[in-house]
Design a protein around this motif. Structure first.
Motif, short mmCIF file in Angstrom:
data_model
loop_
_atom_site.label_atom_id
_atom_site.label_comp_id
_atom_site.label_asym_id
_atom_site.label_seq_id
_atom_site.Cartn_x
_atom_site.Cartn_y
_atom_site.Cartn_z
N PRO A 134 0.85 -1.21 0.00
CA PRO A 134 0.00 0.00 0.00
C PRO A 134 0.87 1.25 0.00
N MET A 135 0.29 2.35 -0.44
CA MET A 135 1.04 3.60 -0.47
C MET A 135 1.23 4.07 0.98
N ALA A 142 -5.77 -4.75 0.37
CA ALA A 142 -6.05 -5.60 1.53
C ALA A 142 -5.13 -5.30 2.70
N GLU A 143 -4.02 -4.58 2.44
CA GLU A 143 -3.05 -4.38 3.50
C GLU A 143 -3.07 -2.98 4.09
N GLY A 144 -3.69 -2.04 3.49
CA GLY A 144 -3.65 -0.68 4.04
C GLY A 144 -4.44 0.29 3.21
N VAL A 145 -4.51 1.53 3.73
CA VAL A 145 -5.27 2.58 3.08
C VAL A 145 -4.44 3.85 3.09
N ALA A 146 -4.54 4.59 1.98
CA ALA A 146 -3.89 5.89 1.87
C ALA A 146 -4.95 6.94 1.57
N SER A 203 -3.03 6.76 8.67
CA SER A 203 -3.43 6.27 10.00
C SER A 203 -4.93 6.06 10.11
N LYS A 204 -5.74 6.78 9.33
CA LYS A 204 -7.18 6.64 9.41
C LYS A 204 -7.63 5.39 8.66
N GLN A 205 -8.74 4.86 9.10
CA GLN A 205 -9.31 3.68 8.49
C GLN A 205 -10.77 3.95 8.12
N LEU A 206 -11.22 3.30 7.07
CA LEU A 206 -12.62 3.41 6.70
C LEU A 206 -13.46 2.54 7.61
#
Length: 857
Positions: free
Chosen positions: A168-169, A232-236, A266-269
Motif C-alpha cells: 500500500p502507499m 487488503a493491506e492498508g489505506v492511503a 493512519s485513518k481507516q474506513l
C-alpha cells in the motif's frame, strides 16, 4: 350646541394609508411571483449542480482507476523484467556490476522509481540505485542497510516465482524517521531465483507516490475532497490542501506543476463502508453526510485495489453561494425595477382618482356650506375671499358681490387688529394644518364687532387653483358673555365660606367647593361621581332623607339640618338648603346644596341645656337640702339619745331586742347621712393621685364585708397606669358604694363561688383618653330596662335603702367630668364601669363609650 365640519380637504393620513394598502395589493403578488420563480430557478440550479458534481465524481474515480491500473501494470512489468534479468546474470557477492548497470538504465528511462534495490536472502542490501531530484547514483556498500525486518521484504520473500508484491502507499522511512517533506511511496517487490530456481534474494522498487498523486489530482482537482486508495493491506488518504473555490486559480497551471496535498495512512474506513463497497465493482452511495464514489482496480499479480472519493453534502453549499453571487443581484434588480414601475402606475392612478374625488367633493361641500346654519368662508393663500354662504352675509350685512374677491383682513377685521390677524392667517395657511376652536372678532357692515368661534380645514392647491382654507364658525358673543358671568359666579362659589355641592338629578356629585373639602377631609377626586351617602353618620332617621328626596323631586327647596360624618370619623352638624336648578321648560337639571357648619352652635346649645338642667337640679337639691337639714337637725339629737340608752342597756343585759333596736337606729343614721351627702353642696378638692392605690384601698376596706357575705373579691391592674386629677375622698366614696352594691349582688349568685372583680385600665381614642374602672359580679344580672332608672334619686329595688347610693355615685363621677354606667353580662352578672378623663382641663363631661371591654394595654 356647536357643530364642526371636516372641510373640503381629505384626510392626508387616511389617503396615505389607502395608497399604501392599494400599492401593497399590487406589490405583494409581484414579489411573490418573483420569489416563486427564484425558488424554482434555485431548486433546478442546485439539483443540476448536484447531478453534475456527482457525475464528475464518477468520471474522476473511473479515470483514477484507469490511471492506477496502468501504473500497477507498469510497476509489475518492470519488476518482472528485472527479476528475469537477475536470473539470467550470474549474481555473486563479488560481481554485482551488470545488475547495477541495468538498475541505472531503468532509472534513466523511467524516473518514477526513487530507489531500485537488490536484497539478498539474508535481507542485506547488495545494490541500491537512488534517483533523487533526477540525480541517479549508486549507494556505497558501507551505506547499505539490513532490511530483513521490513514488511515488504518479508512479504516478497514469501512469494513464489513469477509473482509480484505491491505494498500500500505509505510514507518512506529512513534511519527510523519519516522522510520530510512527506514522500508517499509504493514498494514493488519480486523474488529473484538463480538458474537452478533457487531463491537468492529480492528486487525492491520504490515507486514515487508523489508523482502518482499529482497525476491523480490533475485529473480533476476541483472535485476531489478525500481520495482513498486501499488494498487488503492498508489505506492511503489523499486530500488537496486548497478548497474548491481556491482551486479555481489552478486552471491556468500546467499538469506538471505539483499541487500541495495532505497524506494520511493512519485513518481507516468504517466497516460498514467497506462492507458496502465489497458488494459491487463500482458505484456511488450516500453514507451519513457524504457521497462515496468508488470503483475496483484488479491486477492479476498484485490483487484488488479500491479507489474511493468522499464528497461531503456540505460542498453543495458552494453551489448555493455561487447561485447567490450569480443571480441574487439580478433578482433584486428585477424586483426593484418592477416595484418602481408599479409604484409609478399606482401613484398616477391615485392622483387622477383623488383629483376627480376632490372636484366632486368640492362641489358637494360648497352646496353643503350654502345650506348649513353656520358661518362658512373660504380664503385662499393670498388672503382673498373665494366663497361665503348666505348665513355669513346675513351676519355681516353685505351682499355677495361685495365680499367675493375682497381681502379678508381689510374687510372684516378692525383696524387695530389687522396686523395681528394678517400674521395669524398667514401662519395658518403656511402650516397647512386644520384648526379647531379659534376665536376671532369680525366687524360687520354697520361697525358692530361680534366674536366668532372658527374651525378651519385646509385644501391643497390643485390645477390653477391656489391653496384654500375654509372656515366654519358660529357667533359666540352671547355665549362668551354667559361664560364670563358663570366664571364670576364660579369664583364667588369658590371663595364662599359655606360648603357648596352640586349633584346630578340622579344624585352623583359633579362639583364641590374647597370649603367642602376642608370641612369633610375628602379630596375632590374622591367624591366626584358618587352620591353623598358616604357623609351619612346613621344618627338621622331614614324618614328624614325620604322627606328631603320628595321635596326636591317636586321642584321645591328643602331646608334642614344634617348630622354627618367626616373622613376621619368625626361627626359634625350642617344647616343646609337644597334646591333644584331648572331649565327654561322647568325641568330640573341638577341640584345645588349650600351648607353651613353649625357644630359649634350645636355644642353651645347643648352646653346651655346642660347648664339649665344643672341649675334646675341644684335648685331642687337646695330645696331638698333645706328640708333634709331641718329633718336631720330635729332627728339626730333624739336618735343619739335613744342610741346611747340602748347601748347602755345592751351592756347590762344581753337581749336580742336591744340589738335589733340598735341596728335600726344605725340604719336611720345612714339614711340621714345619705340625705345630707346628696343635698350638701359639693366641695371639690382634686389632686394628682395614683388611681391603683386608691382603688386598692377601697377594695381592702370592703374585704371584711365580703368575707361576712362569703363573697370572693379580686383586684387586677396594669402597672403603667398614669395618675389622675381627682378628689380622693369623694372618688373613694363612689368606689365603696359600687363595691358594696357588687358584693350584695354577688351574694344572690347561684354559682358555687360568688365573685367580685375590680380592674383598672386605660382607653386611648382619637378624641381623648380615659381611665376605665370595671367592677363586675357574677350575681343575678340587672334588668336592661333598669340600667338608667337606678341612678334616679330615691329609687331602689332593695327592701332596705334610700335609693341615693347610685345617685351619689353618679353625682361624684360627673363632678370629675366622667361617666358611670351599669350593663348586664350574659349569661349572668353585672358590670359597673367608671370612665374618668386623663386631662385636668376638660370643659365638658365625656360621653360614655359604648361596649368597651376592659383589657390590659
Amino acid at each position: 350646541m356647536r357643530t364642526e365640519y371636516s372641510g373640503n380637504n381629505m384626510d392626508i393620513t387616511a389617503n396615505h394609508k389607502k395608497f399604501s394598502k392599494d400599492l401593497a395589493y399590487w406589490l405583494l403578488p409581484c414579489w411573490l411571483v418573483i420569489f416563486i420563480i427564484m425558488v424554482i430557478h434555485y431548486s433546478l440550479n442546485i439539483a443540476k449542480d448536484k447531478q453534475y458534481a456527482l457525475h464528475n465524481e464518477q468520471v474522476i474515480v473511473e479515470l483514477i482507476e484507469k490511471l492506477l491500473n496502468e501504473s500497477l501494470n507498469s510497476m509489475t512489468s518492470d519488476a518482472l523484467m528485472l527479476s528475469y534479468i537477475a536470473k539470467q546474470i550470474s549474481i555473486d557477492h563479488s560481481n554485482t556490476a551488470p545488475l547495477t548497470n541495468y538498475f541505472i538504465e531503468l532509472s534513466k528511462n523511467d524516473d518514477n522509481y526513487e530507489q531500485i534495490r537488490f536484497i539478498d536472502i539474508q535481507g542485506y542490501e547488495r545494490i541500491r540505485v537512488n534517483n533523487i531530484s533526477n540525480k541517479i547514483y549508486t549507494v556505497d556498500s558501507q551505506d547499505l542497510q539490513n532490511k530483513s525486518k521490513r514488511y515488504y521484504f518479508q512479504k516478497t520473500m514469501q512469494l513464489s516465482q513469477g509473482n509480484v508484491y505491491i505494498s500500500p502507499m505509505d510514507l518512506n522511512i529512513e534511519a527510523g524517521q519519516i522522510q520530510q517533506p512527506l514522500n508517499p511511496t509504493i514498494r514493488i517487490g519480486v523474488p529473484v531465483f538463480n538458474v537452478q530456481d533457487e531463491k537468492i534474494g529480492a528486487i525492491i522498487l520504490n515507486y514515487k507516490g508523489r508523482k502518482l498523486i499529482n497525476r491523480l489530482l490533475h485529473i480533476s482537482p476541483n472535485f476531489i475532497e478525500h481520495l482513498y486508495i486501499l488494498n487488503a493491506e492498508g489505506v492511503a488518504i489523499i486530500q488537496p490542501v486548497k478548497s474548491a473555490l481556491s482551486t479555481l486559480t489552478s486552471k491556468n497551471k500546467s499538469p506538471a506543476t505539483p499541487q500541495p496535498f495532505q497524506f494520511n495512512t493512519s485513518k481507516q474506513l468504517s466497516d460498514e463502508l467497506l462492507e458496502l463497497m465489497s458488494q459491487a465493482h463500482q458505484g456511488q452511495i450516500l453514507l451519513q453526510d457524504s457521497y462515496i464514489t468508488f470503483t475496483q482496480a484488479f491486477s492479476n499479480r498484485s490483487g484488488r485495489w479500491t479507489i474511493a472519493s468522499i464528497f461531503p453534502k456540505q460542498r453543495f453549499n458552494l453551489a448555493r453561494i455561487a447561485f447567490a453571487d450569480n443571480y441574487m443581484l439580478l433578482y433584486i434588480t428585477l424586483t426593484l425595477v418592477l416595484s418602481f414601475l408599479i409604484f409609478l402606475f399606482r401613484y398616477h392612478y391615485q392622483q387622477t382618482n383623488n383629483l376627480r374625488e376632490q372636484q366632486a367633493y368640492d362641489k358637494q361641500f360648497r352646496l353643503t356650506l350654502e345650506n348649513i346654519q353656520f358661518i362658512a368662508v373660504s380664503i385662499n393663500s393670498d388672503g382673498i375671499i373665494t366663497f361665503c354662504n348666505d348665513f355669513f352675509l346675513n351676519l355681516v350685512g353685505y351682499q355677495k358681490h361685495q365680499v367675493i374677491g375682497k381681502c379678508w383682513v381689510d374687510t372684516f377685521i378692525p383696524q387695530k387688529l389687522q396686523q395681528q390677524a394678517a400674521e395669524a392667517l398667514k401662519q395658518a395657511l403656511v402650516q397647512e394644518l386644520d384648526q379647531t376652536k379659534v376665536e376671532t372678532v369680525v366687524q360687520t357692515n354697520c361697525g358692530e364687532v361680534v366674536l366668532v368661534s372658527w374651525s378651519s380645514t385646509y385644501s391643497k392647491a390643485h390645477g390653477n387653483n391656489l391653496a384654500t382654507a375654509t372656515f366654519i364658525g358660529e357667533d359666540v358673543t352671547e355665549h362668551k358673555m354667559e361664560q364670563d358671568q358663570l366664571q364670576r359666579l364660579s369664583h364667588a362659589v369658590e371663595q364662599s365660606h359655606n360648603s357648596v355641592m352640586i349633584t346630578e338629578i340622579t344624585g352623583e356629585i359633579i362639583y364641590v367647593n374647597p370649603v367642602f373639602c376642608e370641612l369633610t377631609g375628602y379630596q375632590k377626586h374622591e367624591v366626584l361621581g358618587i352620591t353623598p351617602k358616604f357623609l351619612q353618620s346613621g344618627e338621622m332617621p331614614v324618614v328624614g332623607y325620604d322627606s328631603l328626596r320628595q321635596t326636591i323631586q317636586r321642584g321645591d327647596e328643602w331646608r334642614g339640618e344634617f348630622h354627618n360624618k367626616k373622613k376621619n370619623g368625626d361627626l359634625f352638624w350642617e344647616r343646609a338648603r337644597i334646591s333644584p336648578v331648572k331649565d327654561s321648560a322647568g325641568n330640573a337639571l341638577y341640584f345645588v346644596a349650600v351648607k353651613q357648619d353649625i357644630t359649634k352652635e350645636k355644642q353651645l346649645a347643648h352646653e346651655m341645656q346642660e347648664q339649665e338642667a344643672l341649675h334646675a337640679k341644684q335648685d331642687k337639691l337646695a330645696a331638698v337640702g333645706k328640708v333634709v337639714n331641718m329633718i336631720a337637725h330635729d332627728l339626730r339629737n333624739p336618735l343619739s339619745s335613744i342610741k346611747m340608752v340602748l347601748q347602755i342597756y345592751a351592756r347590762k343585759e344581753q337581749d336580742e331586742l336591744f340589738d335589733i333596736s340598735l341596728e335600726q337606729v344605725r340604719y336611720m343614721e345612714a339614711i340621714l347621712e345619705d340625705l345630707l351627702s346628696y343635698s350638701r353642696p359639693e366641695q371639690f378638692k382634686p389632686e394628682w393621685l395614683d388611681l391603683n392605690k386608691l382603688v386598692e384601698f377601697a377594695v381592702n376596706s370592703q374585704r371584711r364585708l365580703a368575707k361576712e357575705k362569703d363573697v370572693a373579691i379580686e383586684f387586677s391592674y396594669p402597672h403603667n397606669l398614669p395618675t389622675v386629677y381627682a378628689d380622693p375622698i369623694k372618688l373613694r366614696q363612689a368606689l365603696q358604694n359600687l363595691i358594696v352594691n357588687a358584693i350584695q349582688a354577688a351574694e344572690t349568685s347561684e354559682q358555687a363561688c360568688p365573685l367580685v372583680t375590680v380592674t383598672t385600665n386605660i382607653l386611648l381614642t382619637d378624641s381623648n383618653s380615659v381611665i376605665l374602672i370595671d367592677i363586675t359580679n357574677n350575681g343575678k344580672s340587672i334588668d336592661p330596662c333598669m340600667v338608667s332608672k337606678v341612678f334616679e334619686p330615691f329609687y331602689t329595688t332593695k327592701a332596705k335603702g334610700t335609693g341615693l347610693g347610685l345617685a351619689i355615685v353618679q353625682k361624684i363621677i360627673e363632678s370629675h367630668k366622667g361617666s358611670v354606667r351599669l350593663k348586664p353580662i350574659n349569661p349572668i352578672g353585672t358590670l359597673a364601669q367608671i370612665q374618668l378623663p386623663l386631662s385636668s382641663h376638660i370643659s365638658a363631661p365625656i360621653s360614655p363609650i359604648k361596649d368597651v371591654v376592659n383589657e390590659y394595654v
